[in-house]
Design an enzyme around this catalytic site. Structure first.
Site, PDB file in Angstrom:
ATOM      1  N   MET A 160       0.875  -1.162   0.000  1.00 44.47           N
ATOM      2  CA  MET A 160       0.000   0.000   0.000  1.00 44.47           C
ATOM      3  C   MET A 160       0.922   1.223   0.000  1.00 44.47           C
ATOM      4  SD  MET A 160      -3.247   0.770   2.470  1.00 44.47           S
ATOM      5  CE  MET A 160      -2.385   0.490   4.007  1.00 44.47           C
ATOM      6  N   HIS A 435       0.856   3.361  12.863  1.00 37.54           N
ATOM      7  CA  HIS A 435       0.400   2.647  11.661  1.00 37.54           C
ATOM      8  C   HIS A 435      -1.062   2.944  11.309  1.00 37.54           C
ATOM      9  CE1 HIS A 435       3.338  -0.959  10.909  1.00 37.54           C
ATOM     10  NE2 HIS A 435       3.643   0.104  10.206  1.00 37.54           N
ATOM     11  N   GLU A 436      -1.343   3.056  10.016  1.00 39.53           N
ATOM     12  CA  GLU A 436      -2.714   3.202   9.503  1.00 39.53           C
ATOM     13  C   GLU A 436      -3.485   4.344  10.164  1.00 39.53           C
ATOM     14  OE1 GLU A 436      -3.629   1.801   6.875  1.00 39.53           O
ATOM     15  OE2 GLU A 436      -1.991   0.374   6.721  1.00 39.53           O
ATOM     16  N   GLY A 437      -2.817   5.464  10.304  1.00 39.13           N
ATOM     17  CA  GLY A 437      -3.442   6.623  10.920  1.00 39.13           C
ATOM     18  C   GLY A 437      -3.077   6.710  12.386  1.00 39.13           C
TER      19      GLY A 437
END
Length: 592
Positions: A160, A435-437
């Protein structure tokens, strides 16, 4: 040394969550407790024989960038291929796609086992799952046929690719440019990406980036972002695609998985392919990100669980001191698990990790219901999952930084050395609030969007679910005090929400100033709810004459601990959230 509790995993899935309920749906009807157990046993076998033995060595011998290529631990080549050949990467996909139509709940449980064994090694295949899922969901049939088979079998890595030097959480500022070519759907690229997990490595034959970029001439901001497939090597000729590894980041933990800095189109030679419609890339990517957010929460819970198991084993074996009431120095020392303060730290770890697991599996089941159910059941599952996702991501991430610290503390000086794994768990836990926001982003998401969506319908559904659990608990004498306590805190939380909504209509900056604290506040309420659900399950088992009294009494004590030590933290947070002192808004940068 155990790195997770098989018994607790069985309890979470089959007793408390009632995961077999999913087999009433046609998509999952071929499954049974037997097939689910086979999956979990297979995951355990891989974790014990392949992943856990490399935990320390992958940390000590981290990836290196040599001659423009990232070289990872030699053991990853076998592991990556094994995940592909055994069908883990596409297990949740349909039979027609070569998948097993496995519920995501069971897939997540298998992932929990892998992550508890060796977090770094578990990252590779599940990144590929997410990337392949984007292609199969939004891509053309040509893209699906071209890229997914070799992603499924483990030959190709998926990533990603979002973050840029000047666009981390603020994707509005993303600048990687996609330039149309004469071929329809084919673009050239210019830009760079940073912090790309598994963005380059020698344990696979190709890396397939799901990349966000802005088509030349597109609108500014998030409305102009598109999604592309950009392979490291062109398909099918296998020639370099001008995606160059500029650098590798050396991290404090989670060292076995490489994090790459990629230069895109330095020689004007990068080609990629549009996924779906132009300018809808961010909405497509959020599918993967939302799935990944629950996954990040599980990663944190898994590492926290491994640290708990390690410190528990140590506490049972390490002799130190005597009971406070024992004054005779000639008497033998006792294991440190006999000391109240050590038991407090162990209960802290147990209550947080097992409470978090309960929430994460509940969210996974909601995701499965949103996929296969119909009508009201589908709608409510989707709505509740949307609301709970920032909590499921952030609560385990933040709290397992603290529980792994407690594990180090239990080992004392030994815990600070590399001779025991808890120092590695402590380091590896720290990435998950990022991670991821970041946690701050998820606080804004929860308070600024999720609790307000559909005029508060998700929040009302959340409160109704808690009240349903409270009602069931009130029918069990031993649980009435806990039910009444949770009801009191739920009512206070509702009052706090109404107060904040009043601020929202007047001043958005003040409304969101303490969004991160609101996320913590609601997180504690949510885990308390999950513990009361577990308490109901436990009490039914004990009332039914179960002989596993030690296991179930341990559960009840962890619930008691959470209500006595953690739930009460809502008092201080709630007082802050209704305060009219907006000092963080008023503070100026030059005053620091």
């Amino acid at each position: 040394m155990p790195f997770y509790s098989k018994r607790d995993l069985q309890f979470q899935l089959f007793e408390n969550l009632q995961v077999l309920d999913l087999t009433r749906f046609k998509y999952f009807e071929d499954h049974s407790q037997e097939t689910f157990q086979m999956v979990l046993e297979a995951a355990d076998q891989i974790a014990v024989t392949s992943l856990f033995p490399l935990l320390t060595d992958m940390d000590r011998n981290e990836p290196q960038l040599i001659g423009g290529k990232i070289q990872v631990h030699e053991g990853m080549k076998k592991i990556v291929r094994q995940f592909g050949q055994d069908g883990w990467i596409n297990a949740t996909f349909s039979y027609e796609e070569g998948g097993q139509q496995l519920p995501n709940t069971i897939h997540l449980a298998a992932g929990f086992i892998f992550q508890a064994a060796n977090y770094s090694s578990s990252v590779y295949p599940f990144l590929t799952t997410g990337a392949a899922n984007l292609i199969r969901t939004f891509g053309s049939q040509q893209l699906i046929d071209t890229f997914t088979p070799n992603m499924y079998n483990g030959k190709w890595q998926g990533t990603m690719a979002l973050t840029e030097p000047d666009a981390g959480s603020s994707l509005t500022d993303l600048s990687t440019m996609a330039i149309p070519t004469e071929k329809e759907g084919v673009f050239k690229f210019q830009g760079q990406k940073i912090y790309i997990s598994c963005g380059d490595h020698d344990a696979c034959e190709n890396v397939i980036h799901l990349m966000l970029a802005r088509i030349k001439g597109s609108p500014a901001g998030v409305k102009g972002i598109s999604l592309f497939v950009v392979p490291q090597k062109r398909v099918p000729d296998n020639e370099p695609n001008d995606v160059l590894t500029e650098g590798i980041y050396h991290k404090m933990g989670y060292k076995g998985a490489p994090i790459a800095h990629l230069m895109i189109g330095s020689n004007d030679g990068t080609e990629g392919y549009l996924v779906g419609e132009a300018n809808k890339g961010l909405s497509y990517m959020f599918q993967m990100m939302n799935e990944a957010r629950v996954g990040v929460g599980m990663n944190a819970a898994a590492i926290g669980t491994a640290a708990f198991q390690s410190s528990l084993a140590y506490a049972k074996e390490r002799p130190q001191g005597r009971k406070i009431t024992e004054k005779d120095p000639s008497k033998p020392q006792i294991p440190i698990i006999g000391h109240a303060d050590v038991k407090r730290m162990l209960l802290f770890q147990k209550s947080v990790t097992e409470g978090a697991l309960s929430l994460l599996f509940f969210c996974a089941k909601l995701g499965d219901l949103a996929h296969v159910a119909d009508g009201k059941e589908k709608e409510e599952a989707s709505l509740l999952l949307d609301l709970l996702t920032p909590i499921a991501k952030s609560y385990p991430s933040e709290m397992c930084c603290l529980t792994t610290s407690a594990a180090v503390q239990i080992l004392g000086g030994a815990g600070y050395t590399t001779d025991f794994p808890v120092e590695q768990y402590y380091r590896e836990a720290r990435i998950h609030p990022i991670h991821e926001g970041t946690t701050g982003i998820h606080g804004l998401d929860l308070l600024g969007r999720k609790v307000l969506m559909q005029e508060g319908k998700a929040l009302q559904l959340f409160a109704a679910e808690i009240m349903k659990t409270i009602g069931s608990a009130k029918e069990i004498n031993n649980l009435i005090p806990f039910a009444e306590k949770l009801e009191k805190y739920l009512q206070r939380a509702q009052q706090t929400c109404f107060h904040l909504f009043g601020i929202a209509s007047k001043n958005q900056e003040e409304f969101l100033a303490d969004a991160t604290l609101y996320l913590e506040y609601i997180g504690i309420l949510t885990i308390s709810w999950q513990w009361l659900k577990q308490g109901i399950t436990v009490q039914h088992a004990l009332d039914g004459g179960s002989a596993e009294t030690d296991f179930y009494q341990g559960k009840l004590m962890a619930m008691r601990y959470f209500f006595e030590y953690e739930l009460v933290k809502m008092d201080g947070l709630g007082k802050r959230l209704v305060s009219d002192d907006m000092l963080t808004v008023e503070m100026k940068g030059e005053w620091f």
